[in-house]
Enzyme design. Structure first.
Site, PDB file in Angstrom:
ATOM      1  N   HIS A 160       4.639 -12.304  -6.042  1.00  0.00           N
ATOM      2  CA  HIS A 160       3.514 -12.104  -6.405  1.00  0.00           C
ATOM      3  C   HIS A 160       3.470 -10.429  -5.401  1.00  0.00           C
ATOM      4  O   HIS A 160       2.271 -10.354  -5.887  1.00  0.00           O
ATOM      5  CB  HIS A 160       2.387 -13.154  -5.404  1.00  0.00           C
TER       6      HIS A 160
ATOM      7  N   MET B 187       0.755  -0.955  -0.357  1.00  0.00           N
ATOM      8  CA  MET B 187      -0.141   0.208  -0.163  1.00  0.00           C
ATOM      9  C   MET B 187       0.842   0.836  -0.285  1.00  0.00           C
ATOM     10  O   MET B 187       1.388   1.531   0.705  1.00  0.00           O
ATOM     11  CB  MET B 187      -0.603   0.440   1.269  1.00  0.00           C
TER      12      MET B 187
ATOM     13  N   ALA C 140       4.985  -7.285  -2.265  1.00  0.00           N
ATOM     14  CA  ALA C 140       6.326  -7.435  -1.833  1.00  0.00           C
ATOM     15  C   ALA C 140       6.608  -8.631  -0.908  1.00  0.00           C
ATOM     16  O   ALA C 140       8.073  -8.284  -0.224  1.00  0.00           O
ATOM     17  CB  ALA C 140       5.921  -5.818  -1.087  1.00  0.00           C
TER      18      ALA C 140
ATOM     19  N   SER D 114       4.030  -0.620  -8.193  1.00  0.00           N
ATOM     20  CA  SER D 114       3.288  -1.892  -8.505  1.00  0.00           C
ATOM     21  C   SER D 114       3.977  -2.023  -9.867  1.00  0.00           C
ATOM     22  O   SER D 114       4.185  -0.959 -10.457  1.00  0.00           O
ATOM     23  CB  SER D 114       2.168  -1.759  -8.737  1.00  0.00           C
TER      24      SER D 114
END
Length: 391
Positions: free
Chosen positions: A319, A298, A321, A302
């Site tokens: 997939h 968050m 962090a 990405s």
């Protein structure tokens, strides 16, 4: 290059804890692992096996390794809008519209199946369930779950890439129905191993053998849940794009590209002439040329990526962090004010509910992507401008 942690455990994680290593080594001792276990750069300790583990098995599947959110994954859609266009709309209003259009938190479903595209997807799933004998009696509300987000690390984001193009991006899976399917078959695998006197180091290593009726039922329901998860993401993405277009006063958002990928699932692949069931527990398909999505935490970047087809990496990639501290630890260490500082410049809904998702609770996504350089190529880098989460 990967590190050899044990005879048949390769790791791409430059930051890794001993529990994660121990879980991988324990899995690798199962007699049906072939050719080896691969730990992705984001690997961290999980239940029974680490998240970020790729597990190839011959003649067997481990339901708990697939996990309870079967088919969880990402979808990204490139729109026809640019960053300069965003000045024409209110991103807070977009956040509010998305929150109304998509049920967010666990237990929150659609009141009814009403959109034409929703009904079409429900019909497809009904037909698949009937054709494959999939038992859904445990989830009478599964139709209303389609198009809902869920909580935890699931999210919806508006992003801008390195060219200024605007992307819609979200993370979700098979919701409550997938969880029910998973829990049922995890219990069946454990009971079957116990009944047959099969000893495993961890109860969550219990497996179903190919050729058994239990295996066939699990695979049928697993595939159904994987399809539900993919359609769930597409359903939410359609609603997200529609809300964005309406705010601009357009009939559509000019979508030009969509990438939809699982990161909790099993599929049939072949290594050196041997057919295996490849379970990706927190990893994406990175076969050569395959497009995928790798989210940051968050408030961070990405990525949209293209697979390089690394055999040592079992044709897989990270997939996300990957957590570096538990949710409980994060809630004790950080406050809503800390999260607000980390989210500076990003429209989101502040509050204590999301403190455990603060970027500091996760590994550095830039380091994860650096560790993944021989697994994927970065095609697009996405910067968040709006974030929506379920609790």
């Amino acid at each position: 290059m990967p590190d050899l942690l044990a005879e048949n455990v390769l790791s791409w994680a430059s930051t890794i804890d001993q529990t994660t290593v121990d879980q991988a080594v324990s899995l690798a001792r199962l007699p049906f692992i072939h050719p080896h276990i691969a730990l992705m750069p984001d690997a961290h300790a999980g239940k029974g096996s680490a998240v970020g583990t790729v597990i190839p098995t011959v003649g067997a599947v481990i339901p708990a390794a697939v996990g309870v959110d079967i088919g969880c994954g990402m979808v990204a859609a490139r729109t026809g809008y640019t960053e300069s266009d965003l000045g024409r709309i209110d991103l807070t209003a977009l956040r509010d519209r998305v929150e109304r259009a998509i049920p967010l938190s666990p237990g929150n479903y659609n009141r009814a199946v009403h959109h034409d595209h929703t009904r079409a997807r429900v019909r497809e799933l009904e037909e698949r369930a009937e054709a494959d004998g999939v038992d859904l009696t445990h989830s009478p509300k599964w139709r209303e779950q389609l198009g809902s987000l869920g909580g935890g690390n699931h999210f919806i984001e508006l992003c801008v890439d390195e060219t200024g193009a605007v992307w819609c991006f979200l993370h979700s899976g098979s919701r409550g129905v997938g969880n029910k399917i998973a829990q049922k078959h995890i219990r069946i695998a454990q009971a079957r191993c116990e009944k047959r006197g099969i000893r495993v180091e961890d109860r969550d290593h219990a497996y179903l053998e190919e050729g058994s009726a239990e295996f066939s039922r699990y695979l049928a329901e697993l595939r159904w849940a994987q399809r539900f998860a993919r359609l769930n993401r597409d359903e939410m993405m359609d609603r997200f794009l529609a809300q964005l277009a309406r705010l601009f006063g357009d009939s559509d958002a000019g979508e030009s590209e969509r990438v939809n990928c699982h990161h909790n699932y099993t599929e049939r692949v072949e290594f050196d002439g041997t057919k295996v069931w490849l379970t990706r527990k927190g990893a994406i398909d990175a076969t050569r040329g395959r497009m995928g999505c790798i989210p940051g935490s968050m408030g961070t970047r990405s990525y949209v990526v293209r697979g390089k087809g690394s055999r040592d990496g079992l044709y897989s990639a990270p997939h996300g962090a990957g957590r570096r501290m538990s949710r409980t630890q994060a809630k004790k260490r950080f406050t809503a004010a800390d999260l607000d500082e980390a989210m500076r410049g990003i429209v989101y809904r502040p509050g204590d509910a999301w403190v455990d998702e603060i970027p500091a609770a996760y590994k550095d996504i830039d380091r994860v992507m650096e560790d993944a350089t021989d697994l994927v190529d970065v095609v697009h880098t996405l910067r968040q401008v709006m974030n929506v989460k379920g609790t």
